[in-house]
Design an enzyme around this catalytic site. Structure first.
Site, mmCIF file in Angstrom:
data_model
loop_
_atom_site.group_PDB
_atom_site.id
_atom_site.type_symbol
_atom_site.label_atom_id
_atom_site.label_comp_id
_atom_site.label_asym_id
_atom_site.label_seq_id
_atom_site.Cartn_x
_atom_site.Cartn_y
_atom_site.Cartn_z
ATOM 1 C CB SER A 52 -1.839 -0.862 -1.233
ATOM 2 O OG SER A 52 -1.256 -1.905 -1.969
ATOM 3 C CE LYS A 92 -4.450 -4.363 -2.675
ATOM 4 N NZ LYS A 92 -3.864 -3.088 -2.456
#
Length: 189
Positions: A52, A92
């Site tokens: 990701s 993230k």
């Protein structure tokens, strides 16, 4: 009673050896305690389980996470943060802070009406448009004490576009240094 000098010397030797062993054990326990406190409160190691954050951080990379900055300040735009999601740690990038309006228009991310320049960490053909799953409604206002986080590999990243904002209390560290693979060692940006 007969006194033997040899027995007395052997006793002193044994007592001295016992004292040295106890000192060694105390030092070992202290080192383990310091290392444990260091990894709990200052720096931890994370192995990245997904893609990701490609190309900034690849699947299988190892990073050091520092908790120090977030003891005295909140996460800043663009920082790569580590947070708890259920029982897992996720990594993230900070896109929005409390009170920000986040919108995605034609594949580009807008914060408070301004299009973000994400060229430093996104591939040229990347779209931020949510697809599949069940995205949140945009425009989205980041709630108080929450942050809007997104992965750099938007096509596969399960992030705040689907989860909603992440609570500040769940964000515990800043991804700091990539330590593996060795040829890619360096500070994360």
């Amino acid at each position: 009673m007969i006194w033997h000098k040899e027995e007395d010397e052997r006793g002193k030797y044994m007592l001295n050896a016992l004292k040295k062993t106890i000192e060694y054990i105390k030092e070992l326990v202290l080192i383990v305690l310091v290392a444990l406190l260091f990894t709990i409160f200052i720096v931890s190691h994370n192995k990245i389980p997904t893609s990701s954050m490609v190309s900034t951080i690849n699947e299988g990379d190892h990073v050091l996470t520092t908790m120090l900055p977030y003891y005295y300040r909140d996460p800043q735009y663009g920082e790569i943060v580590v947070f708890k999601h259920g029982t897992e740690s996720w990594v993230k990038r900070v896109i929005g802070k409390p009170g920000d309006e986040i919108d995605i228009i034609d594949g580009y991310v807008y914060r408070n009406g301004e299009c973000l320049d994400e060229s430093a960490y996104l591939a040229e053909d990347t779209t931020s448009e949510p697809f599949g799953m069940d995205p949140i409604d945009f425009p989205y206002i980041v709630p108080e004490d929450h942050y809007f986080l997104m992965g750099d590999n938007r096509i596969v990243s399960q992030d705040c576009r689907y989860l909603g904002a992440i609570s500040r209390e769940d964000i515990y560290g800043k991804a700091w240094i990539k330590i593996y693979p060795i040829k890619e060692i360096g500070t994360l940006k």
